[in-house]
Design an enzyme around this catalytic site. Structure first.
Site, short mmCIF file in Angstrom:
data_model
loop_
_atom_site.label_atom_id
_atom_site.label_comp_id
_atom_site.label_asym_id
_atom_site.label_seq_id
_atom_site.Cartn_x
_atom_site.Cartn_y
_atom_site.Cartn_z
N ARG A 243 38.10 33.72 35.47
CA ARG A 243 36.84 34.47 35.48
C ARG A 243 35.70 33.48 35.60
O ARG A 243 35.78 32.36 35.06
CB ARG A 243 36.67 35.26 34.18
CG ARG A 243 37.43 36.58 34.11
CD ARG A 243 36.76 37.66 34.97
NE ARG A 243 37.31 38.99 34.75
CZ ARG A 243 38.24 39.57 35.51
NH1 ARG A 243 38.73 38.94 36.56
NH2 ARG A 243 38.65 40.79 35.24
N ASP A 267 37.53 31.27 43.26
CA ASP A 267 37.67 32.67 43.68
C ASP A 267 36.81 33.58 42.81
O ASP A 267 36.62 34.74 43.14
CB ASP A 267 39.14 33.09 43.59
CG ASP A 267 39.38 34.48 44.16
OD1 ASP A 267 39.03 34.68 45.35
OD2 ASP A 267 39.89 35.36 43.45
N GLU A 272 28.79 37.82 40.62
CA GLU A 272 29.53 38.30 41.80
C GLU A 272 28.89 39.57 42.32
O GLU A 272 28.62 40.47 41.51
CB GLU A 272 30.99 38.56 41.44
CG GLU A 272 31.73 37.29 41.05
CD GLU A 272 33.21 37.54 40.68
OE1 GLU A 272 33.66 38.69 40.83
OE2 GLU A 272 33.87 36.60 40.25
N HIS A 291 36.48 36.76 45.17
CA HIS A 291 37.28 37.39 44.11
C HIS A 291 38.40 38.24 44.73
O HIS A 291 38.42 39.48 44.58
CB HIS A 291 36.41 38.26 43.18
CG HIS A 291 37.08 38.50 41.85
ND1 HIS A 291 36.39 38.50 40.65
CD2 HIS A 291 38.38 38.71 41.52
CE1 HIS A 291 37.24 38.74 39.65
NE2 HIS A 291 38.44 38.86 40.16
#
Lengths: 335, 335
Positions: A243, A267, A272, A291
């Site tokens: 995360r 990622d 986000e 993500h």
């Protein structure tokens, strides 16, 4: 493990199931639920507040939503919350933690695809693929000698279900794999050693690759900061598929710019989608993805099928699988 | 396997060794030969013609040179030619083939690094990494679902030492691996099946990835042409780490443009360096590298050390290892 908060018998053959997701149609694969219950769809706090009264089971398909906390007073018959995601950080609010309503998650579904993503990132760094693409764009023939991955050292911070699969894949290509868990554990067929999180700093320096595969909890928030990057080897690469908020992004950017570490594959991000003006986008030693490391073709359907398997247990009055420890914020004992 | 053409005893303790390479200093690691013989360095036909008289052992470190064929009449005492490369195609000229001078090669040295390169290319295709890099350059957050490699099918055309290692690594990450060899062989711990080259077309359609790991010989020149690409699946990716002339480049470009296949990763080319105006440079579904897949950090030293191991056998009058079959143009029975 049985549910004790039920006002209705646990084996309701046609439960009211509310799906909390990002769109009014619900996620792909939702048609698989047809006939299994009285299905409602909510997309935000307002529609969730409407749908919750009478709802026995809540299926959360949008791991980013915080609507449940806001709509919580409307949950009058809720018996089970299933998060169709690996991370459950948005569900760990006090009222749900303190209730005896079980929370389950999608442990297992994303392990394989995330492990492949990590191995792909490691091989990209080792083979300098980023520069192959750059030279191709420049139409330049530039020979270099590159690294092998065999014999290199991977440190996996987070030795749960996903971390184990990452370790297994790295070990399959002859890398040395060490894990970091809350507490030290015995070595096993994946990890040559599993050290306690408290001892992380003493092991960071040995790693050629450091992979974050931990859940976001109070204990892991801001876990990787300037001090951690300073403890890593200058040639090391940092990979985060856990995360975003586990990492202090500003410190990571500084460490990459100052040469404290050699590269990063990310990622997940603190914010986000990552804003277009964020410095990470422009960094040549950073590989980024939206993500999506776990999102293999067919993942939505796989998530619904996994929920249906657990629903069958619920209807049979059997213990649910993938039950999340509300104390720790993740499903323990993965693998 | 013993040498029979010697005019001098085979166990000369201080043989004259000529190194045919690309530069006057010779390759990195050449200092390791100090004391092992009377070392001369040649860089082209002219200097080779000067160095060959009296030379007992020729060490060819530049796999592209054709100087030996041109200078051949000056080889009056030559007893052994060692190619410090996996491919020996430039050495398979009639006079050397017809002589009883043994040729050995660098089989084994590049296997591991080439296999890692191939696995990296497969993971790049599966995870759509090329587009991750593009979106990063455009500062755009674009989520996609991507492929897994577990369960996918790899066809390795060329089941020698390098092909086996590629197969082993793909199998280690749970892919299905099939080999193509001159003749069909039994399945083994790497290959689920090994089919004969004559049956290639019937097996191409089943493969998600087709990897060329064959030597360049009369039998493999222009092996992959329009018909072969047509036989492949539309979603398949083609990877060449063998030699450029095994592929009809024009046909490959057309197949990629027409959607007969989905992508290619190429480390070798018909013409090297590839000219700057070649269409391959500009193709988004092609990954290119400068004939470097095998060239791990330290490869030059590893090649010299391997030659020294074989030199010890030569001096002891023992059979040389990695002897090339002049009939087939490669060292058989790799593993």
């Amino acid at each position: 493990m049985h549910m004790t908060a039920s006002k209705t018998p646990p084996a309701d053959p046609h439960p009211r199931i509310t799906v909390l997701g990002g769109s009014a149609e619900g996620p792909a694969g939702l048609d698989r639920l047809a006939g299994l219950g009285d299905i409602r769809i909510a997309t935000d706090e307002v529609s969730l507040r409407d749908a919750l009264p009478g709802t026995e089971i809540l299926l959360v398909t949008d791991f980013r939503t915080d609507a449940l906390e806001a709509a919580w007073p409307a949950a009058d018959r809720l018996q089970w919350v299933h998060a169709a995601s690996a991370g459950v950080d948005q569900l760990m609010f006090d009222a749900l933690i303190e209730s005896d309503i079980p929370v389950t998650n999608a442990q297992g579904i994303f392990d394989r695809s995330i492990a492949e993503y990590v191995l792909g990132a490691i091989l990209m760094f080792a083979k300098d693929t980023r520069n192959n693409i750059r030279y191709q764009q420049e139409r330049r023939w530039v020979h270099r000698d590159t690294e092998t991955v065999a014999g290199k050292r991977v440190l996996v911070a987070g030795a749960g279900s996903i971390g184990r699969r990452i370790g297994a894949l790295c070990r399959a290509v002859d890398m040395h794999v060490t894990g970091i868990a809350r507490r030290a554990r015995e070595a096993d067929d994946v990890f040559e050693a599993i050290h306690a999180a408290d001892d992380l700093d003493t092991h960071l320096a040995e790693a050629d690759y450091v992979v974050v595969a931990a859940p976001l909890t109070e204990a892991t928030e801001n876990w990787f900061d300037a001090g951690r990057f300073r403890a890593m080897a200058g040639h090391a690469r940092f990979i985060n598929i856990g995360r975003g908020p586990i990492v202090v992004t500003e410190d990571l950017v500084a460490a990459l710019n100052d040469g404290e570490i050699a590269g990063a594959a990310l990622d997940v991000f603190e914010q986000e989608p990552l804003p277009a003006d964020h410095p990470l986008w422009g960094m040549d030693n950073v590989l980024m993805s939206a993500h999506m490391a776990g999102d293999f073709i067919g993942w939505r359907e796989a998530l619904i099928d996994q929920f249906i398997d657990n629903l069958a247990r619920w209807q049979a009055g059997e213990p649910l699988f993938n039950r999340v420890s509300k104390k720790h914020g993740y499903a323990p004992g993965g693998g």
